[in-house]
Design a protein around this motif. Structure first.
Motif, mmCIF file in Angstrom:
data_model
loop_
_atom_site.group_PDB
_atom_site.id
_atom_site.type_symbol
_atom_site.label_atom_id
_atom_site.label_comp_id
_atom_site.label_asym_id
_atom_site.label_seq_id
_atom_site.Cartn_x
_atom_site.Cartn_y
_atom_site.Cartn_z
ATOM 1 N N GLU A 141 0.829 -1.206 0.000
ATOM 2 C CA GLU A 141 0.000 0.000 0.000
ATOM 3 C C GLU A 141 0.861 1.253 0.000
ATOM 4 O O GLU A 141 0.551 2.234 -0.691
ATOM 5 C CB GLU A 141 -0.944 -0.007 1.210
ATOM 6 C CG GLU A 141 -2.095 -0.987 1.093
ATOM 7 C CD GLU A 141 -3.030 -0.683 -0.077
ATOM 8 O OE1 GLU A 141 -3.177 0.506 -0.438
ATOM 9 O OE2 GLU A 141 -3.580 -1.636 -0.650
ATOM 10 N N LYS A 144 2.381 1.681 -3.467
ATOM 11 C CA LYS A 144 1.354 2.089 -4.429
ATOM 12 C C LYS A 144 0.986 3.559 -4.231
ATOM 13 O O LYS A 144 0.897 4.336 -5.177
ATOM 14 C CB LYS A 144 0.124 1.195 -4.205
ATOM 15 C CG LYS A 144 -0.853 1.172 -5.369
ATOM 16 C CD LYS A 144 -2.173 0.520 -5.001
ATOM 17 C CE LYS A 144 -2.029 -0.885 -4.467
ATOM 18 N NZ LYS A 144 -3.317 -1.455 -4.023
ATOM 19 N N GLN A 145 0.775 3.936 -2.980
ATOM 20 C CA GLN A 145 0.291 5.292 -2.699
ATOM 21 C C GLN A 145 1.369 6.367 -2.847
ATOM 22 O O GLN A 145 1.065 7.538 -3.003
ATOM 23 C CB GLN A 145 -0.304 5.331 -1.286
ATOM 24 C CG GLN A 145 -1.588 4.514 -1.142
ATOM 25 C CD GLN A 145 -2.056 4.376 0.298
ATOM 26 O OE1 GLN A 145 -1.920 5.291 1.097
ATOM 27 N NE2 GLN A 145 -2.618 3.217 0.629
ATOM 28 N N SER A 146 2.656 5.949 -2.802
ATOM 29 C CA SER A 146 3.733 6.951 -2.872
ATOM 30 C C SER A 146 4.487 6.921 -4.187
ATOM 31 O O SER A 146 5.417 7.711 -4.388
ATOM 32 C CB SER A 146 4.724 6.716 -1.721
ATOM 33 O OG SER A 146 5.373 5.469 -1.878
ATOM 34 N N LYS A 147 4.085 6.049 -5.109
ATOM 35 C CA LYS A 147 4.946 5.788 -6.272
ATOM 36 C C LYS A 147 5.146 6.987 -7.199
ATOM 37 O O LYS A 147 6.180 7.101 -7.820
ATOM 38 C CB LYS A 147 4.462 4.571 -7.064
ATOM 39 C CG LYS A 147 3.187 4.735 -7.840
ATOM 40 C CD LYS A 147 2.837 3.418 -8.518
ATOM 41 C CE LYS A 147 1.435 3.345 -8.996
ATOM 42 N NZ LYS A 147 1.103 4.116 -10.165
ATOM 43 N N LYS A 149 5.060 10.156 -6.206
ATOM 44 C CA LYS A 149 5.192 11.343 -5.351
ATOM 45 C C LYS A 149 6.632 11.602 -4.929
ATOM 46 O O LYS A 149 6.885 12.331 -3.975
ATOM 47 C CB LYS A 149 4.296 11.179 -4.134
ATOM 48 C CG LYS A 149 2.834 11.118 -4.587
ATOM 49 C CD LYS A 149 1.864 11.005 -3.464
ATOM 50 C CE LYS A 149 0.463 11.108 -4.056
ATOM 51 N NZ LYS A 149 -0.498 10.233 -3.487
ATOM 52 N N TYR A 231 -5.254 1.468 6.031
ATOM 53 C CA TYR A 231 -4.264 1.455 4.929
ATOM 54 C C TYR A 231 -4.223 2.779 4.147
ATOM 55 O O TYR A 231 -3.867 2.789 2.982
ATOM 56 C CB TYR A 231 -4.532 0.289 3.963
ATOM 57 C CG TYR A 231 -4.415 -1.072 4.596
ATOM 58 C CD1 TYR A 231 -3.184 -1.610 4.932
ATOM 59 C CD2 TYR A 231 -5.562 -1.826 4.868
ATOM 60 C CE1 TYR A 231 -3.075 -2.855 5.528
ATOM 61 C CE2 TYR A 231 -5.462 -3.083 5.459
ATOM 62 C CZ TYR A 231 -4.220 -3.576 5.783
ATOM 63 O OH TYR A 231 -4.118 -4.812 6.363
ATOM 64 N N ASP A 232 -4.588 3.885 4.783
ATOM 65 C CA ASP A 232 -4.482 5.188 4.122
ATOM 66 C C ASP A 232 -3.224 5.886 4.656
ATOM 67 O O ASP A 232 -3.220 6.423 5.765
ATOM 68 C CB ASP A 232 -5.732 6.033 4.412
ATOM 69 C CG ASP A 232 -5.618 7.427 3.802
ATOM 70 O OD1 ASP A 232 -4.592 7.728 3.140
ATOM 71 O OD2 ASP A 232 -6.547 8.239 3.998
ATOM 72 N N SER A 234 -1.646 8.530 3.400
ATOM 73 C CA SER A 234 -1.434 9.876 2.849
ATOM 74 C C SER A 234 -0.732 10.793 3.855
ATOM 75 O O SER A 234 0.125 11.603 3.469
ATOM 76 C CB SER A 234 -2.761 10.478 2.379
ATOM 77 O OG SER A 234 -3.730 10.350 3.390
ATOM 78 N N ILE A 237 2.940 10.064 3.826
ATOM 79 C CA ILE A 237 3.564 10.560 2.584
ATOM 80 C C ILE A 237 3.765 12.075 2.658
ATOM 81 O O ILE A 237 4.831 12.596 2.303
ATOM 82 C CB ILE A 237 2.704 10.149 1.362
ATOM 83 C CG1 ILE A 237 2.778 8.623 1.196
ATOM 84 C CG2 ILE A 237 3.142 10.869 0.096
ATOM 85 C CD1 ILE A 237 1.712 8.023 0.312
#
Ligand code: SF4
Length: 273
Positions: A141, A144-147, A149, A231-232, A234, A237
């Motif tokens: 996760e 995926k969420q930071s890819k 950024k 699983y958030d 943000s 990040i």
């Protein structure tokens, strides 16, 4: 502890309010007490494996039933039958293997079977997040969420095997593995000024100097440390973006991982030579 024949303080009848150390007030004998202690030790491992398989949607009602019933069996005044506990001691070993098989299936079907790979142990220039613990799902996760950024993701210590999975290696922001033994983490996390996410054991109570960039998630909790649910990632990040940039730096070694059954069988002739 070594002079004690047993140690049990699980109920209000415990001897002198301190613990039954020779024989239980309830009649529990030292052998039974130790059989129960051993059983709980085995159940801890089963709980951890079942938890991580469950994160990926893999559950097994029979394994969960065993866990619940066996833990209940160790409670006060439920079961004093040594023979039953000897059988459970054998069962817990078998169930542990079955649980590990379930976790392996969950990982392999979700991320592909691991392949041998060399793992970088330095840092790449840029912002970063370190993921510590054993949760492959949390790592995925975060990747995926930071890819997109500008965040580089590093595994810590025991999470090294994650690098063998094709489904995780496909993320270009999965850079490498930092740290050696888990108990060195206070030094490492103090030295590397990025966010850290604790996804399972083994976390240590953090030092003041990095507590504000440490996050926990799922089963993990630490005092005065922000906990992430659902699983958030943000918030992690965003925090990582304003922390210092890591330098380009090679590690002292290259690590290897991913030696799964298929990869070893594929090389069996070479291994025989
Ligand atoms: S369960 Fe039995 S052995 Fe354990 S503390 Fe209570 S009385 Fe003592």
């Amino acid at each position: 502890m070594s002079e004690f024949k047993m140690f049990c303080y699980q109920c209000s009848q415990t001897s002198q309010g301190k613990g039954c150390i020779n024989y239980g007030v309830c009649g529990k004998n030292p052998t039974l007490s130790r059989l129960q202690d051993n059983l709980i030790f085995g159940l801890k491992g089963i709980s951890a494996y079942l938890y991580h398989a469950g994160e990926l949607g893999y559950r097994d009602k029979n394994l969960e039933k065993f866990l619940i019933e066996t833990l209940y069996t160790t409670l006060t005044n439920v079961n004093f039958d040594n023979e039953r506990f000897i059988k459970l001691a054998l069962d817990v070993g078998r169930i542990n293997i079955e649980t590990m098989k379930l976790l392996k299936k969950a990982h392999n079907e979700t991320y592909g079977e691991p392949e041998p790979v060399e793992v970088f142990t330095g840092t790449k220039k840029g912002k970063g997040i370190i993921v510590t613990g054993h949760s492959i799902k949390v790592l995925e996760e975060i990747l995926k969420q930071s890819k997109d950024k500008g965040i580089n993701v590093y595994t810590h210590s025991e999470l090294l095997p994650a690098h063998g999975y094709p489904g995780l290696r496909k993320y270009e922001n999965l850079i490498g593995n930092l740290g050696k033994a888990w108990y060195d983490q206070r030094k490492l996390f103090s030295e590397i000024p990025v966010c850290i996410v604790g996804s399972s054991n083994c976390v240590l109570i953090p030092k003041e100097e990095y507590k504000d960039r440490f996050f926990t998630t799922g089963i993990v909790g630490l005092p005065e440390v922000k906990h992430i649910t659902g699983y958030d990632f943000s918030e992690v990040i965003e925090r990582a973006k304003i922390l210092p940039t890591l330098p380009e730096k090679n590690g002292n070694t290259i690590l290897t991982t991913g030696f799964s059954l298929s990869s070893i069988l594929a090389s069996k002739e070479k291994i025989k030579e």
